[in-house]
Design an enzyme around this catalytic site. Sequence first.
Site, PDB file in Angstrom:
ATOM      1  N   ASP A 201      51.315 -13.381 -46.833  1.00 50.81           N
ATOM      2  CA  ASP A 201      51.209 -14.809 -46.552  1.00 50.81           C
ATOM      3  C   ASP A 201      50.979 -15.639 -47.810  1.00 50.81           C
ATOM      4  OD1 ASP A 201      48.730 -13.730 -46.691  1.00 50.81           O
ATOM      5  OD2 ASP A 201      48.031 -14.457 -44.742  1.00 50.81           O
ATOM      6  N   LYS A 337      46.468 -17.592 -31.826  1.00 51.41           N
ATOM      7  CA  LYS A 337      47.819 -17.278 -32.274  1.00 51.41           C
ATOM      8  C   LYS A 337      48.722 -17.430 -31.057  1.00 51.41           C
ATOM      9  CE  LYS A 337      46.454 -13.928 -35.816  1.00 51.41           C
ATOM     10  NZ  LYS A 337      46.102 -12.506 -36.018  1.00 51.41           N
TER      11      LYS A 337
HETATM   12  P1  PGA Z   1      48.723 -10.807 -38.524  1.00 50.77           P
HETATM   13  O1  PGA Z   1      47.333 -11.226 -39.173  1.00 50.77           O
HETATM   14  O2  PGA Z   1      49.535 -11.996 -38.253  1.00 50.77           O
HETATM   15  O3  PGA Z   1      49.334  -9.896 -39.546  1.00 50.77           O
HETATM   16  O4  PGA Z   1      48.377 -10.057 -37.274  1.00 50.77           O
HETATM   17  C1  PGA Z   1      46.900 -12.523 -39.317  1.00 50.77           C
HETATM   18  C2  PGA Z   1      45.385 -12.571 -39.211  1.00 50.77           C
HETATM   19  O5  PGA Z   1      44.726 -11.529 -39.088  1.00 50.77           O
HETATM   20  O6  PGA Z   1      44.817 -13.648 -39.199  1.00 50.77           O
HETATM   21 ZN    ZN Z   2      42.664 -12.163 -38.629  1.00 47.86          ZN
END
Ligand code: PGA
Ligand code: ZN
Length: 428
Positions: A201, A337
């Site tokens: 990221d 998410k």
């Molecule tokens: P991931 O992690 O999108 O790779 O699952 C993001 C996070 O843990 O915040």
């Molecule tokens: Zn996380």
Amino acid sequence: VITKVKARQILDSRGIPTVEVDLYTNKGMFRASAPSGATSGMYEAIELRDGDKGTYLGNGVSRAVKNINEKICEALVGMDPTLQAHVDQAMIDLDKMEKKNELGANAILAVSIAACKAGAAEKEATDLSGKTNLNLPVPAFTLISGGKHAGNNLAIQEIMILPVGAKKFEEAVQMGSETYHHLKAVITEKYGAHECNVGEDGGLAPNVARHVFREGLDLVKEAIDRTGYKERIKIALDVAATDFCIGTKYDLDWKSPNKSGLNFKSVEDMIEMYKELCTDYPIVSIEDPFDKEDWDHVKYFSGLGICQVLGDDLLMSNPKRIERAIRETACNALVLKVNQVGTVTEAIEVVKMAKDAHWGVVVSQRSGETEDSFIADLSVGLATGQIKAGAPCRGERLAKYNQATKVIELTGTLKHEGDGVAAVIGLD
Ligand code: PGA
Ligand code: ZN
């Protein structure tokens, strides 16, 4: 009304296939795509992948695309996109599975987001919260990447900064960018330019030695010092401790090829370490400090009131796990998410649950992202107060931060302007 839904396979920021959707109404075409995580958990909605090892190593999404072009399109044509809950329910009914694995959570989410954009255009609004006064979120910028997001030896997944002293979102972005570039210079001076590669990221990913937390934190602290912003910038960690929990111990050397076994920590050691780190560094937020099934220690730790304790792998944006965490006072903030829960409607519902419990809410990216900037609008629209979209670097991360900057041109100031950190992380 929705006149057509058409999907295709595109590649995400990792070069892995994902779903993109064009949803048509009388107002035009609305496009959305689905992200994908590296730490996908068993309680999250399941993305549908082809599994044919000869094509994209099994990661193709042609079945999910076909499901949209045939089944979902047929079910949605004629529906009003402003009725988000109806659109999402139609897909949930069609799928029938709790984890959305029949049509694929990647298929359903992309359509749900596209419908949300179409509905917003219809209403000429982006506000999902029912409020007229929009607040912009505090961004959590990833400065150092580790864990499953980078090939270095850093055990924890992310060291982030929160520009809590910024008066405007634009200023927060400037503070994040400047600190990031100072960090790059600090790392170059200390280890050489070859340690300035980046993780999934966009966070810098130097190979930091032994005292993994401290060495990474010292680098970030030095970078903050060089900016002169002082206490206007705070630090947040995503430990993602589930990834290195072995039985009852945490292996801080889990990524090292020659594991010495000397860096195993008990849960008590971890608690002591967090306490010390929060005293020695301006850390105001810790995500997933323990294994995702260790409810008792998360509860104990957040009960200390030292910092915001975020549940990401602990909760997986799953309403049942969020409900349990609220009941047991296990953590005090939600990482949302959207692809874990699967539709915009369900995302709004879990944010509401968290807010009703007076939790903090962070709308979050996934490590595999696209140029879709929807989570910025979602964060503003739901007034979540915090957004986590990676480093202030790399196009798919900046798509979100740049979108939030554009929203400020319409309205709003940074949430909790001048209120200080306690208010930002909900501990006041
Ligand atoms: P991931 O992690 O999108 O790779 O699952 C993001 C996070 O843990 O915040
Ligand atoms: Zn996380």
